[in-house]
Design a protein around this motif. Structure first.
Motif, PDB file in Angstrom:
ATOM      1  N   ARG A 145       0.833  -1.213   0.000  1.00 60.27           N
ATOM      2  CA  ARG A 145       0.000   0.000   0.000  1.00 60.27           C
ATOM      3  C   ARG A 145       0.866   1.261   0.000  1.00 60.27           C
ATOM      4  O   ARG A 145       0.622   2.204  -0.762  1.00 60.27           O
ATOM      5  N   VAL A 146       1.886   1.299   0.845  1.00 59.38           N
ATOM      6  CA  VAL A 146       2.775   2.463   0.925  1.00 59.38           C
ATOM      7  C   VAL A 146       3.565   2.616  -0.371  1.00 59.38           C
ATOM      8  O   VAL A 146       3.747   3.730  -0.880  1.00 59.38           O
ATOM      9  N   ILE A 147       4.030   1.499  -0.930  1.00 59.98           N
ATOM     10  CA  ILE A 147       4.809   1.546  -2.167  1.00 59.98           C
ATOM     11  C   ILE A 147       3.988   2.147  -3.305  1.00 59.98           C
ATOM     12  O   ILE A 147       4.491   2.957  -4.100  1.00 59.98           O
ATOM     13  N   ARG A 148       2.702   1.780  -3.382  1.00 55.31           N
ATOM     14  CA  ARG A 148       1.861   2.306  -4.467  1.00 55.31           C
ATOM     15  C   ARG A 148       1.749   3.834  -4.412  1.00 55.31           C
ATOM     16  O   ARG A 148       1.865   4.516  -5.441  1.00 55.31           O
ATOM     17  N   THR A 149       1.513   4.370  -3.211  1.00 54.77           N
ATOM     18  CA  THR A 149       1.421   5.829  -3.093  1.00 54.77           C
ATOM     19  C   THR A 149       2.771   6.480  -3.351  1.00 54.77           C
ATOM     20  O   THR A 149       2.856   7.530  -3.998  1.00 54.77           O
ATOM     21  N   ALA A 150       3.850   5.867  -2.839  1.00 58.58           N
ATOM     22  CA  ALA A 150       5.182   6.421  -3.085  1.00 58.58           C
ATOM     23  C   ALA A 150       5.464   6.497  -4.586  1.00 58.58           C
ATOM     24  O   ALA A 150       5.981   7.511  -5.092  1.00 58.58           O
ATOM     25  N   GLN A 151       5.113   5.450  -5.317  1.00 57.01           N
ATOM     26  CA  GLN A 151       5.334   5.443  -6.763  1.00 57.01           C
ATOM     27  C   GLN A 151       4.523   6.537  -7.444  1.00 57.01           C
ATOM     28  O   GLN A 151       5.011   7.219  -8.356  1.00 57.01           O
ATOM     29  N   ARG A 152       3.273   6.723  -7.002  1.00 60.77           N
ATOM     30  CA  ARG A 152       2.433   7.762  -7.606  1.00 60.77           C
ATOM     31  C   ARG A 152       2.990   9.157  -7.359  1.00 60.77           C
ATOM     32  O   ARG A 152       2.845  10.054  -8.188  1.00 60.77           O
ATOM     33  N   ALA A 200      12.205  -1.988   0.166  1.00 59.74           N
ATOM     34  CA  ALA A 200      11.550  -3.002   0.990  1.00 59.74           C
ATOM     35  C   ALA A 200      12.584  -3.713   1.851  1.00 59.74           C
ATOM     36  O   ALA A 200      13.778  -3.740   1.509  1.00 59.74           O
ATOM     37  N   VAL A 201      12.131  -4.273   2.961  1.00 62.42           N
ATOM     38  CA  VAL A 201      12.959  -5.177   3.752  1.00 62.42           C
ATOM     39  C   VAL A 201      12.236  -6.516   3.808  1.00 62.42           C
ATOM     40  O   VAL A 201      11.008  -6.577   3.718  1.00 62.42           O
ATOM     41  N   VAL A 203       8.315  -7.204  -1.954  1.00 61.39           N
ATOM     42  CA  VAL A 203       9.711  -7.219  -2.408  1.00 61.39           C
ATOM     43  C   VAL A 203       9.768  -7.003  -3.917  1.00 61.39           C
ATOM     44  O   VAL A 203      10.611  -6.269  -4.430  1.00 61.39           O
ATOM     45  N   ARG A 204       8.834  -7.614  -4.618  1.00 53.65           N
ATOM     46  CA  ARG A 204       8.808  -7.495  -6.075  1.00 53.65           C
ATOM     47  C   ARG A 204       8.393  -6.089  -6.526  1.00 53.65           C
ATOM     48  O   ARG A 204       8.809  -5.616  -7.579  1.00 53.65           O
ATOM     49  N   MET A 205       7.566  -5.434  -5.728  1.00 56.08           N
ATOM     50  CA  MET A 205       7.066  -4.104  -6.113  1.00 56.08           C
ATOM     51  C   MET A 205       8.079  -2.990  -5.867  1.00 56.08           C
ATOM     52  O   MET A 205       8.081  -1.986  -6.580  1.00 56.08           O
ATOM     53  N   ALA A 206       8.924  -3.161  -4.855  1.00 59.12           N
ATOM     54  CA  ALA A 206       9.834  -2.080  -4.455  1.00 59.12           C
ATOM     55  C   ALA A 206      10.967  -1.897  -5.459  1.00 59.12           C
ATOM     56  O   ALA A 206      11.318  -2.816  -6.209  1.00 59.12           O
ATOM     57  N   ASP A 207      11.559  -0.691  -5.446  1.00 59.65           N
ATOM     58  CA  ASP A 207      12.709  -0.421  -6.307  1.00 59.65           C
ATOM     59  C   ASP A 207      13.946  -1.171  -5.838  1.00 59.65           C
ATOM     60  O   ASP A 207      14.775  -1.596  -6.645  1.00 59.65           O
ATOM     61  N   GLU A 208      14.072  -1.321  -4.526  1.00 54.49           N
ATOM     62  CA  GLU A 208      15.182  -2.062  -3.933  1.00 54.49           C
ATOM     63  C   GLU A 208      14.643  -2.870  -2.757  1.00 54.49           C
ATOM     64  O   GLU A 208      13.586  -2.562  -2.202  1.00 54.49           O
ATOM     65  N   ALA A 209      15.379  -3.892  -2.339  1.00 54.20           N
ATOM     66  CA  ALA A 209      14.977  -4.698  -1.186  1.00 54.20           C
ATOM     67  C   ALA A 209      16.218  -5.208  -0.461  1.00 54.20           C
ATOM     68  O   ALA A 209      17.205  -5.590  -1.099  1.00 54.20           O
ATOM     69  N   ILE A 210      16.138  -5.198   0.866  1.00 58.74           N
ATOM     70  CA  ILE A 210      17.254  -5.622   1.708  1.00 58.74           C
ATOM     71  C   ILE A 210      16.819  -6.754   2.631  1.00 58.74           C
ATOM     72  O   ILE A 210      15.804  -6.649   3.322  1.00 58.74           O
ATOM     73  N   HIS A 211      17.619  -7.821   2.629  1.00 56.90           N
ATOM     74  CA  HIS A 211      17.363  -8.957   3.515  1.00 56.90           C
ATOM     75  C   HIS A 211      17.764  -8.589   4.944  1.00 56.90           C
ATOM     76  O   HIS A 211      18.836  -8.035   5.174  1.00 56.90           O
ATOM     77  N   ILE A 212      16.858  -8.902   5.921  1.00 54.66           N
ATOM     78  CA  ILE A 212      17.142  -8.493   7.306  1.00 54.66           C
ATOM     79  C   ILE A 212      17.132  -9.637   8.313  1.00 54.66           C
ATOM     80  O   ILE A 212      17.268  -9.380   9.515  1.00 54.66           O
ATOM     81  N   GLY A 213      16.984 -10.904   7.853  1.00 54.31           N
ATOM     82  CA  GLY A 213      17.113 -11.965   8.835  1.00 54.31           C
ATOM     83  C   GLY A 213      16.172 -13.141   8.644  1.00 54.31           C
ATOM     84  O   GLY A 213      15.455 -13.238   7.638  1.00 54.31           O
ATOM     85  N   PRO A 214      16.157 -14.049   9.628  1.00 51.19           N
ATOM     86  CA  PRO A 214      15.311 -15.247   9.593  1.00 51.19           C
ATOM     87  C   PRO A 214      13.825 -14.893   9.656  1.00 51.19           C
ATOM     88  O   PRO A 214      13.458 -13.731   9.889  1.00 51.19           O
ATOM     89  N   PRO A 215      12.950 -15.888   9.486  1.00 55.04           N
ATOM     90  CA  PRO A 215      11.508 -15.621   9.470  1.00 55.04           C
ATOM     91  C   PRO A 215      10.948 -14.999  10.754  1.00 55.04           C
ATOM     92  O   PRO A 215      10.066 -14.139  10.681  1.00 55.04           O
ATOM     93  N   ALA A 216      11.427 -15.443  11.913  1.00 60.74           N
ATOM     94  CA  ALA A 216      10.876 -14.936  13.166  1.00 60.74           C
ATOM     95  C   ALA A 216      11.004 -13.419  13.231  1.00 60.74           C
ATOM     96  O   ALA A 216      12.078 -12.856  12.975  1.00 60.74           O
TER      97      ALA A 216
END
Length: 679
Positions: free
Chosen positions: A17-24, A31-32, A43-56
């Protein structure tokens, strides 16, 4: 204070939701993601994405340091926290400021003051906002809390001081259950907020939960964007929301809005906030808490005011004046939001997880009157590590009745396969006369249980249609077009042969009842289906995504999805779906009943009702237990679930291990067999 790149410290639908408005707005987005979200939609929608850890979440989305590092690594100048996770975390907001990052939200002091429930009540009282007092003291000993509960009088609401979203909240109806509810609230609060402090309040029975959307800017301007009613809840969590609240007169509406603005002004609030009130049957309202973030249900406010609240957040964070003044904000029409969850309403709304093997959303059109807010696509996984919400379905119209009808119709066109959802329950809610009249309160589901949880009846037409659709789905297409819908009339080894009759039997089970059919194909478009001693002529016309069935002169559209032994049949006639179980051949059924088909087939040992993590084991091998006695505690979807003994017995082997993830249906422990006990 302008910025060109935003990091979204969240996941799922709110990140999208935030990405859509940012793009507009022409802003770049970062994304993280955790290991579980590597291929997620946000992750697919963002311009960039950073891995931040395990699932928990504790090792990823709640890691303040990793998120700050991700912002620095990508040169993001601002962080949008979404809702949940770190969105109301005073320390994280402070860290952003210390690292020259703009936090798209309120200042740290407002988060702190409103996040501590007992302090917020004092501030609200001083600001002449109506409050309900209880015990908000620092002495958190069991004896003091028990004593204070007696002074307040039962029933008592126990709430985590730093709580939110229904976490760390319990109701004690009498002193006999107070300690159990207190311990459960503290334990859940400790896991969710790393703080087990609670407050006690008198519980108002049959209350309404009414909240007001407020906004403030850095220039001391404040507005309210009317109210939302979020009274219909399960497990103290919202399931359907609407705006405006039904049945309120304009005088009460104005008083609510003005009280909410007083609350925001009292803490020098900036950005989007929600002031929650509890309202009694006489429409007296009292401050409950303030959520210092964007709410899950913000789209319905956008629908009735014609605004984009994420855009407002971004503009306010850049130092701009609020886009509208109070007199410019007009209430237009009515809107509903239904939260689509992976859960089983018939089993106490038990949360679920798994792969979305089939997903079709309702048409939204180009007028914006229907919105689907989601963070998943077909094939994605609903993870055990996070909230099981799949999507938010939002509907707007000129009045409440027509908006509810739009929502009901859109729910009927929302098709999900692979796991149980609450869509049939939401449709039942829309059909409920009391809900249609707006007679809502927080005990609505409990009081209307019989009406809301009735099973849809299987008519002969539905039964024959399900059987026909299932048989059709199992065959290979004869057309050369590779995208053609599967047809019943061929197999992988042979094609339809004129004047050659083929018959087969089929048994489907629904609600413990078998439905038996004899099916004969006549030609490449027609079947004869015999059910309950009557034979029905069936014509099947496949389309791209549906089947058009003509049964005994009655034509309608339907869909079918096969997942393992479950055949989900979607009918536009009934307006709901049916999960039929495929009855196995008799020799396999005998194998299962003999116990040779696996322990889970006949086991009456306690099993995991959903995927989750084992939190506590409360018994030992050799312990004698009574039916209903707590055996262990699981955590799933951020909520605690107590697994209790289903009979009297002696604990044999304990398979569960604290801290380990278990699958749904996994045997957690076993009882000692009766013959072994006697020996």
């Amino acid at each position: 204070m302008t910025f060109s790149k935003i990091l979204i410290a969240n996941r799922g639908e709110i990140a999208c939701r935030v990405i859509r408005t940012a793009q507009r707005l022409g802003l770049q987005s970062v994304a993280v993601f955790s290991d579980a979200d590597r291929d997620s939609l946000h992750v697919r929608m963002a311009d960039e994405a950073i891995h931040i850890g395990p699932p928990a979440a504790l090792q990823s989305y709640l890691r303040k340091d990793k998120i700050i590092d991700a912002a620095k690594q990508t040169n993001a100048q601002a962080i949008h926290p979404g809702y949940g996770f770190l969105s109301e975390n005073y320390e994280f907001c402070t860290m952003c400021k210390e690292n020259n990052l703009i936090f798209i939200g309120p200042p740290p002091n407002a988060i702190r003051d409103m996040g501590i429930k007992n302090l917020s009540k004092i501030i609200m009282h001083d600001a002449n906002v109506p409050v309900i007092f209880g015990y908000h003291g620092e002495d958190q000993s069991d004896a003091t809390l028990f004593s204070e509960a007696k002074k307040i009088g039962y029933p008592i609401m126990i709430k985590a001081v730093r709580g939110g979203g229904g976490k760390g909240m319990r109701i004690a109806l009498n002193e006999n259950e107070f300690m159990d509810q207190l311990n459960a609230a503290k334990s859940e609060s400790r896991k969710s907020f790393n703080d087990d402090s609670v407050l006690l309040e008198k519980y108002i029975q049959r209350p309404r939960h009414v909240e007001v959307q407020v906004f403030g800017d850095m220039h001391q301007n404040y507005v309210y964007l009317f109210e939302r009613d979020c009274s219909v809840q399960r497990r103290h969590q919202k399931i359907i929301e609407e705006a405006p609240a039904p049945g309120l007169d304009w005088s009460t509406r104005k008083k609510l809005g003005e009280a909410a603005v007083k609350a925001a002004r009292a803490v020098n609030y900036v950005g989007a906030g929600t002031v929650e009130f509890i309202m009694d049957e006489n429409q007296n309202f009292y401050f409950m808490e303030m959520n210092t973030r964007l709410q899950v249900e913000h789209p319905i406010t956008e629908m009735i005011t014609g605004t984009d609240l994420v855009e407002w957040q971004i503009k306010v964070a850049q130092g701009e004046v609020l886009p509208l003044k109070q007199d410019d904000i007009k209430l237009n029409g009515h809107a509903f939001e239904a939260r689509i969850y992976a859960e089983d309403p018939a089993n106490q709304f038990m949360p679920g997880s798994g792969r979305l093997t089939y997903l079709r959303t309702p048409p939204t059109g180009g007028d914006g009157k229907i919105r689907v807010e989601t963070g998943v696509l077909e094939g994605d996984e609903v993870s055990v590590h996070y909230d099981p919400m799949i999507a938010k379905l939002v509907a707007w119209s000129t009045n409440r009745g027509s908006a509810l009808q739009k929502l009901r119709n859109a729910l009927q066109q929302y098709y999900i396969g692979g796991l149980k959802t609450n869509i049939p329950f939401l449709m039942s809610l829309c059909d409920n006369k009391q809900f249609q009249l707006g007679n809502v309160h927080t005990d609505f589901i409990k009081e209307n249980k019989d009406a809301l949880f009735h099973l849809q009846q299987i008519t002969p037409t539905i039964a024959v249609a399900a059987a026909s659709a299932f048989i059709n789905s199992q065959q290979q297409p004869i057309q050369s077009n590779p995208n053609a819908a599967p047809s019943f009339f061929t197999t992988c080894n042979n094609s339809f042969r004129p004047n050659f009759s083929q018959k087969q039997s089929l048994t489907l089970n629904y609600d413990k009842k078998d439905y038996q059919f004899q099916i004969e194909r006549i030609d490449s478009s027609n079947l004869l289906v015999t059910y309950e001693n009557k034979t029905y002529p069936v014509e099947i016309r496949p389309t791209k995504d549906e089947l058009i069935l003509l049964i005994d002169g009655h034509q309608f559209r339907c869909r079918v999805h096969i997942d393992g032994d479950t055949c989900t049949f979607y009918s536009n006639v009934s307006g709901t779906s049916f999960d039929f179980k495929l009855r196995p051949p008799s020799f396999l059924a005998k194998l299962a009943s003999s116990g040779l088909g696996g322990a889970a087939a006949t086991s009456d040992n306690p099993i995991a009702p959903m995927p989750g993590t084992i939190d506590k084991i409360l018994v030992q091998e050799g312990t004698n237990v009574k039916q209903g006695q707590p055996l262990l505690v699981m955590t799933a979807m951020k909520m605690e679930h107590v697994i209790k003994a289903n009979k009297n017995g002696t604990i044999g082997k304990i398979n569960a291990i604290a801290g380990k993830v278990v699958k749904k249906g996994e045997i957690l422990l076993t009882y000692v067999a009766e013959d072994k006990k006697q020996n």
